[in-house]
Scaffold this active site. Sequence first.
Site, PDB file in Angstrom:
ATOM      1  N   LYS A   1       8.338  -8.161  -2.380  1.00 35.52           N
ATOM      2  CA  LYS A   1       6.602  -8.839  -3.327  1.00 35.52           C
ATOM      3  C   LYS A   1       6.544  -9.324  -4.318  1.00 35.52           C
ATOM      4  CE  LYS A   1       2.685  -5.268  -4.210  1.00 35.52           C
ATOM      5  NZ  LYS A   1       2.469  -4.004  -3.760  1.00 35.52           N
TER       6      LYS A   1
ATOM      7  N   ASP B   1       4.646 -10.840   3.425  1.00 38.46           N
ATOM      8  CA  ASP B   1       2.878 -10.183   4.099  1.00 38.46           C
ATOM      9  C   ASP B   1       1.841 -10.763   3.373  1.00 38.46           C
ATOM     10  OD1 ASP B   1       0.661  -8.458   2.688  1.00 38.46           O
ATOM     11  OD2 ASP B   1       2.175  -6.623   3.517  1.00 38.46           O
TER      12      ASP B   1
ATOM     13  N   HIS C   1       2.848  -9.048   8.049  1.00 42.76           N
ATOM     14  CA  HIS C   1       1.981  -8.410   7.970  1.00 42.76           C
ATOM     15  C   HIS C   1       1.076  -8.848   7.119  1.00 42.76           C
ATOM     16  CE1 HIS C   1       4.379  -3.934   6.584  1.00 42.76           C
ATOM     17  NE2 HIS C   1       4.164  -4.426   7.835  1.00 42.76           N
TER      18      HIS C   1
ATOM     19  N   ASP D   1      -1.867  -4.787   7.810  1.00 45.93           N
ATOM     20  CA  ASP D   1      -1.575  -4.025   6.667  1.00 45.93           C
ATOM     21  C   ASP D   1      -2.514  -4.268   5.371  1.00 45.93           C
ATOM     22  OD1 ASP D   1      -0.567  -2.483   4.104  1.00 45.93           O
ATOM     23  OD2 ASP D   1       0.859  -3.804   3.705  1.00 45.93           O
TER      24      ASP D   1
ATOM     25  N   GLU E   1      10.815  -6.584   2.951  1.00 43.41           N
ATOM     26  CA  GLU E   1       9.579  -7.584   2.464  1.00 43.41           C
ATOM     27  C   GLU E   1      10.069  -7.376   0.925  1.00 43.41           C
ATOM     28  OE1 GLU E   1       4.933  -5.900   2.836  1.00 43.41           O
ATOM     29  OE2 GLU E   1       6.367  -4.576   3.415  1.00 43.41           O
TER      30      GLU E   1
ATOM     31  N   ASP F   1      -2.665  -7.962  -4.438  1.00 41.78           N
ATOM     32  CA  ASP F   1      -2.612  -7.838  -3.410  1.00 41.78           C
ATOM     33  C   ASP F   1      -3.562  -6.094  -3.123  1.00 41.78           C
ATOM     34  OD1 ASP F   1      -0.510  -6.966  -1.138  1.00 41.78           O
ATOM     35  OD2 ASP F   1       0.053  -5.815  -1.902  1.00 41.78           O
TER      36      ASP F   1
ATOM     37  N   TRP G   1       9.912  -1.927   2.648  1.00 44.04           N
ATOM     38  CA  TRP G   1       9.698  -2.291   1.502  1.00 44.04           C
ATOM     39  C   TRP G   1       9.576  -1.358   0.117  1.00 44.04           C
ATOM     40  CZ3 TRP G   1       5.628  -0.135  -1.483  1.00 44.04           C
ATOM     41  CH2 TRP G   1       5.130  -1.078  -2.125  1.00 44.04           C
TER      42      TRP G   1
ATOM     43  N   ASP H   1      -5.271  -5.787   0.193  1.00 43.99           N
ATOM     44  CA  ASP H   1      -5.463  -5.013   1.103  1.00 43.99           C
ATOM     45  C   ASP H   1      -6.259  -5.218   1.212  1.00 43.99           C
ATOM     46  OD1 ASP H   1      -2.738  -4.983   1.665  1.00 43.99           O
ATOM     47  OD2 ASP H   1      -2.399  -3.564  -0.416  1.00 43.99           O
TER      48      ASP H   1
ATOM     49  N   HIS I   1       1.642 -10.420  -0.791  1.00 44.35           N
ATOM     50  CA  HIS I   1       2.018 -10.433  -1.885  1.00 44.35           C
ATOM     51  C   HIS I   1       3.123 -11.086  -2.478  1.00 44.35           C
ATOM     52  CE1 HIS I   1       4.183  -5.924  -0.096  1.00 44.35           C
ATOM     53  NE2 HIS I   1       3.034  -6.162  -0.295  1.00 44.35           N
TER      54      HIS I   1
END
Length: 416
Positions: free
Chosen positions: A227, A258, A285, A325, A225, A293, A183, A295, A261
């Site tokens: 985003k 993800d 992820h 993640d 990956e 994003d 990424w 997390d 993302h």
Amino acid sequence: MDNKAFEMAKEWYDAHGVDVNAAMDAAAKTAISMHCWQGDDVVGLEGVGGGASGGIATTGNYPGRARNGDELRADIDKAISLIPGGKKLSLHASYAELHGKKIDRDAYTAEDFSEWIDWAKDRKVGLDFNTTFFSHPYAEDGFTLSSPDKKIRDFWIEHGKRCREIGEAFGKALGQTCVINHWMPDGYKDTPEDTVAPRARMVESLDAIFGAKEISKDLVQDAVESKLFGIGVESYTVGSHELMMGYAITRGILYTLDAGHFHPTEKISDKISAILQFMPKVLLHVSRGVRWDSDHVITLDDELQAIMNQIVINGYQDRVYIGLDYFDASINRVAAWVIGVRNAQKALLRAYLRPASIRQDEYAMDYTARLAHQEAYKVAPFSAIWDEYCKRQGVPGEGEWLDCVRQYEKDVMSKR
């Protein structure tokens, strides 16, 4: 949980054609890759300090953060002791332990991860890997593989090559495929005039990384990956969904989905079956974005369950690598691991417990029955099944594990 409660719950699933014991066995064989960076707020072990950058941030300052590899591995061990089911561990390149060596990321080798390899061998778990294209002076201007400066591009290309060789060493040493995620945080804060050149440079750089050495896919599976945006790169992300998916399909590598993302209304659960029409495997992820994003620790919400349902009911267990993640420094970090990974394991087990009759309703075009049975499944007696699963896996039940973390915090983490 007493056995009577389990037997009563099992009767419900038996009546709906679900073999509970077979579901438990299947769930235990499906590995979920824990992420090492939850334990230290994405600081890493290179000894340069700092922490996350490149559009990502960790919030909170809960005491007890792991400060070195030994503390981090001890915390991971504690978390693993409280989590049922199959597990791997995912490392970032920034978790190299250099022991005073003056080398940079373009020169790392498997030797710089020898403690991690020894740890994984002892515990019979596999290691996954991630390139670290952030938190570095050569990433401060927002560009790495797409930088207009050839010196910077060449540095990061070499980093990518070294990471693939490290992943190969992991695969050979541990006898399990190492999934490597690539990424890149490249992008602009404000609207650019030229959106083409950075993407052309990134494609060229990735080709240089992946074309440098052919590595057996039994040892390494590479993934790229995408985003939508990050802090400081709100207006333009070089590695967009379209670029990274197109690259993965045309180069025969994995694409990483993800959960944080994409646009807030997009769900990666809906993308799994679409992407697997065009590529053999995909990497997930699993995160929880709140408005962006961010997390957050994953919770047992509808999207997490939908992700696991898509994997299991479509028979994608051998085509989807499940990685987590997230990073939260506002709560006990070991507890954050345990809560999130246990939730992923709960959703996985529930997916294996999903009655096949729901799909049969759909095939029969009885959409009334489909909806009725989908809703009935949501309130199926799961708690007693989960507690029995934990018992069989030799870990504490839902009402017991937090006391173990509190004691570990008192005995170990509070003294850091």
